[in-house]
Scaffold this active site. Structure first.
Site, PDB file in Angstrom:
ATOM      1  N   HIS A  12       0.639  -1.046  -0.374  1.00 55.80           N
ATOM      2  CA  HIS A  12       0.187  -0.142   0.105  1.00 55.80           C
ATOM      3  C   HIS A  12       0.879   1.373  -0.078  1.00 55.80           C
ATOM      4  CE1 HIS A  12       1.170  -0.285   4.209  1.00 55.80           C
ATOM      5  NE2 HIS A  12       0.549   1.145   4.304  1.00 55.80           N
TER       6      HIS A  12
HETATM    7  C1  UD1 Z   1      -0.857   6.652   5.554  1.00 54.91           C
HETATM    8  C2  UD1 Z   1       0.420   6.711   6.071  1.00 54.91           C
HETATM    9  C3  UD1 Z   1       0.944   5.490   5.574  1.00 54.91           C
HETATM   10  C4  UD1 Z   1       0.414   4.431   6.317  1.00 54.91           C
HETATM   11  C5  UD1 Z   1      -1.147   4.084   5.666  1.00 54.91           C
HETATM   12  C6  UD1 Z   1      -1.404   2.842   7.319  1.00 54.91           C
HETATM   13  C7  UD1 Z   1       1.187   9.506   6.070  1.00 54.91           C
HETATM   14  C8  UD1 Z   1       0.872   9.955   4.951  1.00 54.91           C
HETATM   15  N1  UD1 Z   1       0.696   7.612   5.827  1.00 54.91           N
HETATM   16  O1  UD1 Z   1      -1.044   6.245   3.982  1.00 54.91           O
HETATM   17  O2  UD1 Z   1       2.295   5.775   5.939  1.00 54.91           O
HETATM   18  O3  UD1 Z   1       1.277   3.276   6.453  1.00 54.91           O
HETATM   19  O4  UD1 Z   1      -1.769   5.011   6.491  1.00 54.91           O
HETATM   20  O5  UD1 Z   1      -2.482   2.501   6.383  1.00 54.91           O
HETATM   21  O6  UD1 Z   1       0.468   9.386   6.732  1.00 54.91           O
HETATM   22  N2  UD1 Z   1      -8.503   6.034   1.600  1.00 54.91           N
HETATM   23  C9  UD1 Z   1     -10.045   5.171   1.589  1.00 54.91           C
HETATM   24  N3  UD1 Z   1     -10.714   5.253   3.320  1.00 54.91           N
HETATM   25  C10 UD1 Z   1      -9.925   5.775   4.622  1.00 54.91           C
HETATM   26  C11 UD1 Z   1      -8.757   5.830   4.051  1.00 54.91           C
HETATM   27  C12 UD1 Z   1      -8.214   5.991   2.880  1.00 54.91           C
HETATM   28  O7  UD1 Z   1     -10.166   5.053   0.982  1.00 54.91           O
HETATM   29  O8  UD1 Z   1     -10.543   5.146   5.619  1.00 54.91           O
HETATM   30  C13 UD1 Z   1      -7.972   6.081  -0.045  1.00 54.91           C
HETATM   31  C14 UD1 Z   1      -8.142   7.535  -0.215  1.00 54.91           C
HETATM   32  O9  UD1 Z   1      -8.469   6.948  -1.432  1.00 54.91           O
HETATM   33  C15 UD1 Z   1      -6.956   8.113   0.073  1.00 54.91           C
HETATM   34  C16 UD1 Z   1      -5.922   6.872  -0.006  1.00 54.91           C
HETATM   35  O10 UD1 Z   1      -6.506   6.262   1.191  1.00 54.91           O
HETATM   36  O11 UD1 Z   1      -6.665   9.320  -0.711  1.00 54.91           O
HETATM   37  C17 UD1 Z   1      -4.317   7.631   0.678  1.00 54.91           C
HETATM   38  O12 UD1 Z   1      -5.081   7.274   2.379  1.00 54.91           O
HETATM   39  P1  UD1 Z   1      -4.027   8.645   2.926  1.00 54.91           P
HETATM   40  O13 UD1 Z   1      -4.631   8.603   4.632  1.00 54.91           O
HETATM   41  O14 UD1 Z   1      -3.777   9.929   2.527  1.00 54.91           O
HETATM   42  O15 UD1 Z   1      -2.894   8.002   2.760  1.00 54.91           O
HETATM   43  P2  UD1 Z   1      -2.683   6.113   3.447  1.00 54.91           P
HETATM   44  O16 UD1 Z   1      -2.070   5.450   2.030  1.00 54.91           O
HETATM   45  O17 UD1 Z   1      -3.746   5.709   3.891  1.00 54.91           O
HETATM   46  N1  UDP Z   2      -3.736  -4.956   9.138  1.00 54.93           N
HETATM   47  C1  UDP Z   2      -5.388  -5.131   9.208  1.00 54.93           C
HETATM   48  N2  UDP Z   2      -5.929  -5.810   8.681  1.00 54.93           N
HETATM   49  C2  UDP Z   2      -5.609  -5.821   6.952  1.00 54.93           C
HETATM   50  C3  UDP Z   2      -4.273  -5.518   7.010  1.00 54.93           C
HETATM   51  C4  UDP Z   2      -3.338  -5.265   7.745  1.00 54.93           C
HETATM   52  O1  UDP Z   2      -5.857  -5.518  10.626  1.00 54.93           O
HETATM   53  O2  UDP Z   2      -6.563  -6.231   5.890  1.00 54.93           O
HETATM   54  C5  UDP Z   2      -3.047  -4.719  10.634  1.00 54.93           C
HETATM   55  C6  UDP Z   2      -1.598  -5.017  10.538  1.00 54.93           C
HETATM   56  O3  UDP Z   2      -1.963  -6.474  11.295  1.00 54.93           O
HETATM   57  C7  UDP Z   2      -0.499  -4.605  11.069  1.00 54.93           C
HETATM   58  C8  UDP Z   2      -1.149  -2.824  10.534  1.00 54.93           C
HETATM   59  O4  UDP Z   2      -2.939  -3.312   9.975  1.00 54.93           O
HETATM   60  O5  UDP Z   2      -0.945  -4.259  12.778  1.00 54.93           O
HETATM   61  C9  UDP Z   2      -0.475  -2.384   9.864  1.00 54.93           C
HETATM   62  O6  UDP Z   2      -0.751  -1.161   9.066  1.00 54.93           O
HETATM   63  P1  UDP Z   2      -0.692  -0.702   7.803  1.00 54.93           P
HETATM   64  O7  UDP Z   2      -0.016  -1.984   7.011  1.00 54.93           O
HETATM   65  O8  UDP Z   2      -1.650  -0.381   7.109  1.00 54.93           O
HETATM   66  O9  UDP Z   2       0.749   0.180   7.848  1.00 54.93           O
HETATM   67  P2  UDP Z   2       2.384   0.785   8.433  1.00 54.93           P
HETATM   68  O10 UDP Z   2       2.361  -0.702   9.342  1.00 54.93           O
HETATM   69  O11 UDP Z   2       2.576   0.046   6.992  1.00 54.93           O
HETATM   70  O12 UDP Z   2       2.311   1.864   8.606  1.00 54.93           O
END
Ligand code: UD1
Ligand code: UDP
Length: 359
Positions: free
Chosen positions: A205
């Site tokens: 992601h």
């Molecule tokens: C964010 C964090 C990343 C983390 C991830 C955990 C930053 C810069 N990045 O990335 O470090 O690993 O969260 O999962 O803070 N979206 C949805 N529903 C949601 C949230 C997001 O549909 O509930 C979609 C939207 O299209 C959005 C995109 O995901 O534009 C990205 O969401 P965003 O919060 O900007 O960053 P993440 O990729 O989730």
């Molecule tokens: N996770 C979850 N469901 C999923 C994928 C990940 O509960 O479908 C959990 C996973 O166990 C871990 C956390 O989400 O604890 C990791 O989050 P993510 O990969 O979104 O973010 P990152 O750690 O890269 O910031």
């Protein structure tokens, strides 16, 4: 002592859960301030419900946007809330935009801020997370470093020794607190029609991977080749960012089992029964290392080098044949090592440190 816990994304909810549970157990005066960075049920609410966490007192409902838009809205909302609540200490976790906004808004109000998961570095400034974690570390007052290596990194950056506490990572607490419960709930594998040790799990992601068409195509190709070569199904619970980017780039996926993001207990079950895990997630690199499951990281660097050092993880980057080679390597390697991230008491330790300082 009044504590404000600022969170906004899936990993922050999971990694703060042991701290929230400890606050509840001790009856402390605390509240949760949710920025609303994540808002889809499967990225947010499901974790509060399943982990039985109290509702956030405030939700800023910031939602998605560019980095500046999202961070700017959070800064304004966090400032307003913190000013009205005036906690003794604000806690932020990890490296997201929520983390940076919480640290910056509170510190400028003269409120002490604690950074949970301090001192991680990928040394790759093209990642938004690296900017967030460096800035958060340098404006926080209490740095809760998961490992001794993280403490050394902070010391080398000139952070005074008395601000740094090696506590372990709260992800160990979360895994230990929830693994047994997840084992008893043995239905996600049945539901997907897969057997323990007979499938691979993937999560991809990160912005640098999925917002770059060439890299995302290359990773998907790599996973398809792995699936063909080992004749093992790959289950990929897909993050909404990645799902959106697949459509934007019109990438066709062949064979991989794409499923919506799953709840935490189901994910722990999928991870702990997988033969091998492919990921670019920080939390998943840690969890696989804790669970004794080999991991192939689809990145060129990691801020979790402890996982490489113990032999739990390897860096494959994004080239399809390198992914295949590294998968083969990890499948033929050892799968027992010691967990470098602590004893599962990080949450308790962090709260104890706060009580000694603020009560
Ligand atoms: C964010 C964090 C990343 C983390 C991830 C955990 C930053 C810069 N990045 O990335 O470090 O690993 O969260 O999962 O803070 N979206 C949805 N529903 C949601 C949230 C997001 O549909 O509930 C979609 C939207 O299209 C959005 C995109 O995901 O534009 C990205 O969401 P965003 O919060 O900007 O960053 P993440 O990729 O989730
Ligand atoms: N996770 C979850 N469901 C999923 C994928 C990940 O509960 O479908 C959990 C996973 O166990 C871990 C956390 O989400 O604890 C990791 O989050 P993510 O990969 O979104 O973010 P990152 O750690 O890269 O910031």
């Amino acid at each position: 002592m009044k504590i404000s816990i600022v969170l906004g994304t899936r990993p922050e909810i999971i990694k703060f859960s042991p701290i929230i549970r400890e606050c509840e157990r001790l009856g402390l005066d605390y509240f949760i301030l949710h920025t609303g960075q994540h808002y889809s049920y499967s990225m947010d609410r499901v974790f509060f419900e399943q982990l039985e966490l109290p509702d956030a007192k405030y939700n800023l409902e910031v939602g998605s946007g560019t980095h500046a838009e999202q961070t700017g809205k959070m800064l304004m909302g966090i400032e307003r809330t913190i000013q009205s609540e005036m906690p003794d200490v604000v806690l932020v976790q990890g490296d997201t935009n929520t983390t940076l906004a919480g640290a910056l808004a509170a510190t400028k109000l003269g409120i002490e801020v604690g950074h949970v998961e301090a001192g991680l570095r990928s040394y790759d400034r093209s990642m938004p997370e690296e900017i967030n974690r460096v800035l958060a570390d340098h404006c926080c007052d209490l740095l809760f470093a998961p490992t001794e290596k993280c403490r050394q990194i902070l010391l080398h950056e000139g952070i005074p020794e008395d601000k740094i506490f090696v506590t372990g990572n709260t992800i160990v607490d979360a895994v230990y607190q929830n693994l047994e419960i997840s084992r008893k709930r043995g239905n996600v594998l049945n539901h997907l029609g897969i057997n323990s040790d007979e499938y691979f799990l993937a999560t991809v992601h990160r912005q640098e991977n999925v917002d770059d068409e060439k890299r995302f195509r290359s990773i998907i190709r790599g996973l398809e080749i792995v699936e063909d070569e080992f004749e093992v199904p790959i289950v990929y619970p897909i993050h909404p960012r990645a799902e959106k980017q697949l459509k934007v780039f019109n990438i066709e996926v062949n064979g991989l089992r794409l499923i919506p993001p799953v709840d935490y207990l189901s994910f722990l079950q999928l991870e702990s029964n997988a033969r091998l895990v492919f990921t670019d997630s920080g939390g998943v690199q840690e969890e696989t290392c804790i669970l004794g499951i080999p991991c192939v990281t689809l990145r060129y660097n990691t801020e979790r080098p402890e996982t490489l050092e113990v032999g739990a993880n390897t860096l494959a980057g994004t080239d399809p044949y390198e992914i295949l080679k590294k998968a083969d390597h990890m499948l033929n390697g050892k799968n027992s090592w010691s967990n470098p991230f602590g004893d599962g008491k990080a949450g308790k330790r962090i709260i104890q440190i706060l009580r000694e300082k603020f009560e």
